[in-house]
Write an enzyme that holds these catalytic residues in place. Structure first.
Site, short mmCIF file in Angstrom:
data_model
loop_
_atom_site.label_atom_id
_atom_site.label_comp_id
_atom_site.label_asym_id
_atom_site.label_seq_id
_atom_site.Cartn_x
_atom_site.Cartn_y
_atom_site.Cartn_z
CE LYS A 187 -1.73 1.80 3.96
NZ LYS A 187 -1.51 3.27 4.08
CG ASN A 188 2.42 3.07 3.23
OD1 ASN A 188 0.76 3.63 3.42
ND2 ASN A 188 2.91 2.75 4.55
CB CYS A 192 -5.45 10.56 11.61
SG CYS A 192 -4.29 9.99 12.31
NE ARG A 210 -0.11 10.20 10.31
CZ ARG A 210 -0.19 8.40 10.22
NH1 ARG A 210 -1.76 8.20 10.22
NH2 ARG A 210 1.36 8.23 8.64
CG ASP A 218 2.91 1.21 9.72
OD1 ASP A 218 2.24 2.63 10.34
OD2 ASP A 218 3.08 2.24 8.60
NE ARG A 233 -7.12 3.69 5.78
CZ ARG A 233 -5.86 4.44 6.59
NH1 ARG A 233 -6.66 4.52 7.95
NH2 ARG A 233 -5.10 4.54 6.18
C1 UD1 Z 1 3.97 6.60 6.70
C2 UD1 Z 1 3.61 5.19 6.36
C3 UD1 Z 1 2.91 5.16 8.00
C4 UD1 Z 1 3.90 5.34 8.83
C5 UD1 Z 1 4.80 6.44 8.36
C6 UD1 Z 1 5.81 6.29 9.69
C7 UD1 Z 1 2.36 5.89 4.13
C8 UD1 Z 1 1.57 6.07 3.33
N1 UD1 Z 1 2.76 6.23 5.23
O1 UD1 Z 1 3.34 8.24 7.60
O2 UD1 Z 1 1.87 3.59 7.43
O3 UD1 Z 1 3.47 4.90 9.44
O4 UD1 Z 1 4.90 6.97 7.40
O5 UD1 Z 1 6.64 4.79 9.39
O6 UD1 Z 1 3.83 5.79 3.75
N2 UD1 Z 1 5.95 14.47 10.45
C9 UD1 Z 1 6.28 16.20 10.95
N3 UD1 Z 1 6.49 16.97 9.84
C10 UD1 Z 1 5.75 16.09 8.90
C11 UD1 Z 1 6.02 15.63 8.61
C12 UD1 Z 1 6.26 14.20 9.19
O7 UD1 Z 1 6.47 16.79 12.29
O8 UD1 Z 1 5.56 17.44 7.83
C13 UD1 Z 1 5.76 13.59 11.89
C14 UD1 Z 1 5.15 13.10 12.48
O9 UD1 Z 1 4.18 13.76 12.52
C15 UD1 Z 1 5.95 11.81 13.03
C16 UD1 Z 1 7.27 11.26 12.14
O10 UD1 Z 1 7.45 13.18 11.61
O11 UD1 Z 1 6.07 11.88 14.04
C17 UD1 Z 1 7.19 10.36 11.12
O12 UD1 Z 1 5.67 11.04 10.11
P1 UD1 Z 1 6.27 10.12 8.60
O13 UD1 Z 1 7.22 9.92 8.34
O14 UD1 Z 1 6.02 11.83 7.31
O15 UD1 Z 1 4.43 9.53 8.26
P2 UD1 Z 1 3.79 9.31 7.04
O16 UD1 Z 1 4.66 9.47 5.51
O17 UD1 Z 1 2.25 10.44 7.69
#
Ligand code: UD1
Length: 419
Positions: free
Chosen positions: A22-23, A116, A121, A307, A400
């Site tokens: 999925k990711n 969420c 996030r 995850d 999902r």
């Molecule tokens: C992706 C995965 C999700 C997984 C997560 C962490 C997809 C579609 N989803 O989510 O399944 O749980 O990686 O491995 O690939 N953060 C910030 N600012 C930002 C972006 C992120 O502070 O602009 C923080 C987040 O709150 C979190 C950390 O960075 O603490 C990592 O999050 P991130 O890697 O961005 O997760 P996703 O990409 O949303």
């Protein structure tokens, strides 16, 4: 609303095929926006999140043809640059269209993803990164508005935190920027490497994916061409079946699982006493009678994935002794703990992001509530292990991200059905 009912106690036996990730599929499908021509995808999983991103791309004007796990997307006719609230609220990863839209059209409006279940996030790093490439960003009426005069401009950008979708968004945006972009402290997940490979097959020039520093030499839109893109196997689905095999004390060959993507899950399962054998076509996991307590700490890749935290916690809940689970990626990612307690697990949370898991002899079936995708998977494993019947409510969360989960588990001998 669908429920899943499980009568626990049967060890899992047999072979299960892992679906496309999925990711990986979500950013790969979003990348089609960059190309004025058709992109052919294979091994696309049949999941709600995939339906959501396809609806979003269709709403923007892309032509989509699907047949089984094949999807063809032609983004040439895209005429709309707005990802609406109703589509984005269903799936936060919709933010992945922001980078490609502003890079190709110089303008994008994407609804700001809300909070969420597993924490705040934010997407601030996606936005700061796009600003570094010259985009003007504003937030109005709940929408992120990104604009640029002409093409985005290559630049250096450092991510304060390695973010998976943030790295992907910036990589896609920089593909059509002028000059060279250097992204530092990037996330290193296999899904990022898969995206870079696909972009390069389309004609982009991306190097360093899979390391902390990614370099992108921008190209013009007309340089990007049609390509065929294969979606890598889902390492989290694989890990979920591996933990389920160990927790039910079964013996399962997880076909298609790539050991090089899940080294940390393999190590922790072996530490817990399970036998993990890497074969030519997958990974075979055999459970043991006495599961050893094992601490885990979630970290960005190649650390233990957040995850997989909820699923591994179930294994520890029936281990001999105490284990500490330390969640460092997301706040509020212990929602499954209350439900596992209702099934007899002995778990306490301290300091918000530590869980002390004291192993118990057995779990007992109960009515439980799924709260998010991976928490739902942990409840399925708990139900497979527990004595008696477990009913999991709100299973739409699991749809999902897990393809045919009850069919796959029942083919391994589990007594599981959707009702
Ligand atoms: C992706 C995965 C999700 C997984 C997560 C962490 C997809 C579609 N989803 O989510 O399944 O749980 O990686 O491995 O690939 N953060 C910030 N600012 C930002 C972006 C992120 O502070 O602009 C923080 C987040 O709150 C979190 C950390 O960075 O603490 C990592 O999050 P991130 O890697 O961005 O997760 P996703 O990409 O949303």
């Amino acid at each position: 609303m669908d429920k899943i009912e499980i009568i626990g106690g049967a060890p899992l036996h047999g072979t299960v095929q892992i679906s496309g990730a999925k990711n990986a599929a979500l950013p790969l499908l979003a990348a089609s926006i960059l190309v004025q021509g058709a992109v052919d995808y294979t091994n696309i999983p049949d999941l709600m999140d995939i339906k959501s991103i396809k609806s979003l791309l269709q709403d923007l004007g892309a032509n989509i043809e699907s047949s089984g796990s094949r999807v063809r997307i032609d983004a040439s006719p895209i005429h709309k640059i707005e990802a609406e609230y109703d589509l984005v609220r269903k799936m936060r990863a919709s933010i992945l269209v922001l980078g490609p839209l502003v890079a190709r059209f110089g303008h994008a409006r994407v609804s700001l993803p809300g909070g969420c279940a597993i924490g705040a996030r934010p997407v601030d790093l996606h936005l700061k990164g796009l600003e570094a490439l010259g985009a003007k960003i504003s937030i109005e009426h709940g929408y992120i508005e990104a604009t640029t005069e002409g093409r985005l401009k290559g630049n250096e950008f450092y991510f304060d935190i390695p973010t998976v979708t943030g790295t992907e968004n910036l990589m896609m945006a920089a593909t059509l920027a002028t000059g060279t972009t250097v992204l530092r402290n990037c996330a290193r997940e296999p899904e990022i490497t898969a995206l870079a490979d696909a972009l390069n097959r389309m004609g982009a020039d991306v190097t360093g994916a899979g390391t902390a520093v990614i370099k992108i030499n921008g190209v013009e839109t007309k340089s990007l061409k049609s390509a065929t893109v294969y979606v890598i196997p889902d390492r989290i689905e694989a890990g979920t079946f591996m933990v389920a095999a160990a927790a039910t004390k079964g013996d399962v060959l997880i076909k298609g699982a790539k050991a090089e993507h899940i080294g940390e899950i393999i190590s922790k399962l072996r530490q817990s006493g399970a036998s993990v054998e890497i074969t030519d076509d997958g990974i075979r996991v055999k459970g043991v009678e006495n599961i050893k307590s094992t601490d885990i700490k979630t970290l960005p890749y190649p650390g233990f994935p957040t995850d997989m935290q909820a699923q591994f916690m179930v294994l520890m809940s029936i281990a001999d002794g105490n284990s500490v689970v330390h969640e460092t990626i997301f706040e509020n990612r212990f929602i499954h703990v209350n439900e596992l307690q209702r099934m007899g697990a002995d778990i306490s949370i301290s300091g918000g992001n530590y869980a002390m898991v004291r192993g118990v002899k057995s779990l007992s079936g109960a009515q439980v509530m799924a709260s998010d995708l991976r928490a739902s998977a942990s409840l399925v494993i708990a139900g497979l292990v527990a004595k008696g019947t477990t009913t999991i409510n709100r299973v739409y969360h699991i749809d999902r991200g897990y393809e045919s989960i009850e069919k796959k588990f029942s083919s391994l001998g589990a007594n599981i059905r959707r009702c």
